[in-house]
Design a protein around this motif. Structure first.
Motif, PDB file in Angstrom:
ATOM      1  N   LEU A 115       0.426  -1.209   0.376  1.00 38.97           N
ATOM      2  CA  LEU A 115      -0.157   0.327  -0.223  1.00 38.97           C
ATOM      3  C   LEU A 115       0.791   1.165  -0.212  1.00 38.97           C
ATOM      4  N   ALA A 116       0.839   2.183  -1.004  1.00 43.94           N
ATOM      5  CA  ALA A 116       1.485   3.787  -0.962  1.00 43.94           C
ATOM      6  C   ALA A 116       0.775   4.599   0.141  1.00 43.94           C
ATOM      7  N   MET A 117       1.129   4.816   1.119  1.00 45.36           N
ATOM      8  CA  MET A 117       0.198   5.909   1.675  1.00 45.36           C
ATOM      9  C   MET A 117       1.187   7.667   1.357  1.00 45.36           C
ATOM     10  N   VAL A 118       0.315   8.184   0.733  1.00 42.87           N
ATOM     11  CA  VAL A 118       0.943   9.550  -0.151  1.00 42.87           C
ATOM     12  C   VAL A 118       0.463  10.903   0.827  1.00 42.87           C
ATOM     13  N   ARG A 119       0.845  11.480   0.959  1.00 41.41           N
ATOM     14  CA  ARG A 119       1.147  12.768   1.183  1.00 41.41           C
ATOM     15  C   ARG A 119       1.454  13.977   0.286  1.00 41.41           C
ATOM     16  N   GLY A 120       1.468  14.886   0.595  1.00 43.21           N
ATOM     17  CA  GLY A 120       2.299  15.859  -0.569  1.00 43.21           C
ATOM     18  C   GLY A 120       2.496  15.622  -2.275  1.00 43.21           C
ATOM     19  N   HIS A 121       3.568  15.837  -2.177  1.00 47.60           N
ATOM     20  CA  HIS A 121       4.676  15.437  -3.790  1.00 47.60           C
ATOM     21  C   HIS A 121       4.716  14.340  -3.341  1.00 47.60           C
ATOM     22  N   CYS A 122       4.134  13.702  -5.025  1.00 47.67           N
ATOM     23  CA  CYS A 122       4.453  12.357  -5.752  1.00 47.67           C
ATOM     24  C   CYS A 122       4.676  12.485  -6.820  1.00 47.67           C
ATOM     25  N   ILE A 123       6.018  12.503  -6.943  1.00 46.32           N
ATOM     26  CA  ILE A 123       6.188  12.755  -8.862  1.00 46.32           C
ATOM     27  C   ILE A 123       7.334  12.287  -9.216  1.00 46.32           C
ATOM     28  N   GLY A 124       7.201  12.481 -10.599  1.00 45.63           N
ATOM     29  CA  GLY A 124       8.227  11.243 -11.011  1.00 45.63           C
ATOM     30  C   GLY A 124       8.554  10.140 -10.793  1.00 45.63           C
ATOM     31  N   GLY A 125      10.145  10.204 -10.082  1.00 43.67           N
ATOM     32  CA  GLY A 125      10.073   8.423  -9.534  1.00 43.67           C
ATOM     33  C   GLY A 125       9.547   8.224  -8.280  1.00 43.67           C
ATOM     34  N   GLY A 126       8.506   9.209  -7.489  1.00 45.77           N
ATOM     35  CA  GLY A 126       7.759   8.590  -6.656  1.00 45.77           C
ATOM     36  C   GLY A 126       6.202   8.335  -7.137  1.00 45.77           C
ATOM     37  N   VAL A 127       5.982   8.862  -8.323  1.00 46.23           N
ATOM     38  CA  VAL A 127       4.251   8.260  -8.867  1.00 46.23           C
ATOM     39  C   VAL A 127       5.139   6.148  -9.178  1.00 46.23           C
ATOM     40  N   GLU A 128       6.426   6.652  -9.989  1.00 45.69           N
ATOM     41  CA  GLU A 128       6.940   5.119  -9.806  1.00 45.69           C
ATOM     42  C   GLU A 128       6.626   4.134  -9.079  1.00 45.69           C
TER      43      GLU A 128
END
Length: 273
Positions: A115-128
């Motif tokens: 499970l990805a728990m996402v706050r704030g910036h999820c960009i580039g490699g973060g989306v990967e």
């Protein structure tokens, strides 16, 4: 029992010090811990990630993995200062790409629910990283972007495929052509995230759902992951499903599940690794 914390090293890769693992019962949490850079991933961090995940994958007591970022951001992508540091002037990103792809494969192939728990910036490699997880939970501060068009690189086919499987061709092209950011409601609408939860309830909801997953049949979950992967690659999944079906019977999970249903109680699965 309070969560336990440990930082796992991976050979000579110094990036492991920015990858923090905590355990709370059957749920492990991997935290990208570089908040001063919005958790941007260095080449050392990409290189270290498979070694950090390996013992969690092998540990039968770990049933679910949560991936998140320290502080207000999930991950702002690859550290841009690494992109031109390679030894080959014709391909200065070779090392970054190699370690990035290995890290993605290790997370994508992790044998338990992620499970990805996402706050704030999820960009580039973060989306990967987020798209390599099975499911994505976000709060309203989350913003998503895929930015190769801003720096003149080509998104890898495996990363493109992961995005395509979630959001379809039009939104994939929108993101890759433009580098524009999607807010959390748009990410939910397009399928990039599965739930948006108010900021003060995100961690609680992720933990609640992780505990639900930890109570279910590990063999069913592993079969689901393998069959979905097979279908995505164009295989019919029949051989994988048949093998896992026989395994659930041999392990007694089918019998236990039926007994628990008829007795109106929670099943006690054996949780094999």
């Amino acid at each position: 029992m309070p969560p336990t914390t440990r930082t796992l090293a991976s050979g000579p890769c110094t990036g492991a010090t920015n990858l923090r693992v905590t355990r709370d019962g059957q749920v492990a949490t991997l935290t990208i811990d570089r908040p001063e850079k919005r958790n941007a991933m260095t080449v050392g961090m990409w290189a270290a990630l498979p070694g950090v995940l390996a013992p969690l994958a092998a540990d039968a007591s770990v049933r679910v993995l949560v991936v998140t970022g320290e502080g207000p951001s999930f991950c702002a992508g690859a550290d841009i200062t690494d992109l031109l540091r390679g030894d080959d002037p014709a391909d200065p990103m070779a090392d970054v790409r190699r370690h990035n792809l290995a890290a993605q494969a290790a997370l994508r192939d992790f044998p338990k629910p992620t499970l990805a728990m996402v706050r704030g910036h999820c960009i580039g490699g973060g989306v990967e990283l987020a798209t390599c997880c099975d499911l994505r939970f976000a709060d309203p501060t989350a913003v998503f972007g895929v930015t190769p068009a801003k720096v003149g690189i080509v998104y890898t086919p495996s990363s493109t495929r992961a995005l395509l499987d979630l959001v379809g061709p039009a939104t994939t092209k929108y993101l890759l052509y433009s580098g524009e950011l999607l807010d959390a409601p748009t990410a939910l609408r397009t399928g990039l995230v599965d739930q948006v939860v108010e900021a003060d309830g995100l961690e609680e909801e992720v933990r609640r759902f992780a505990d639900v997953l930890a109570s279910r049949s590990a063999l069913t979950q592993r079969a689901t992951k393998e069959v979905v992967a097979a279908l995505t690659l164009g295989d019919d999944g029949e051989a994988v499903a048949a093998s896992r079906y026989r395994e659930t019977i041999a392990a007694g999970e089918l019998a236990e599940g039926v007994r628990a249903f008829t007795e109106r109680r929670v099943p006690r699965f054996s949780w094999p690794n």
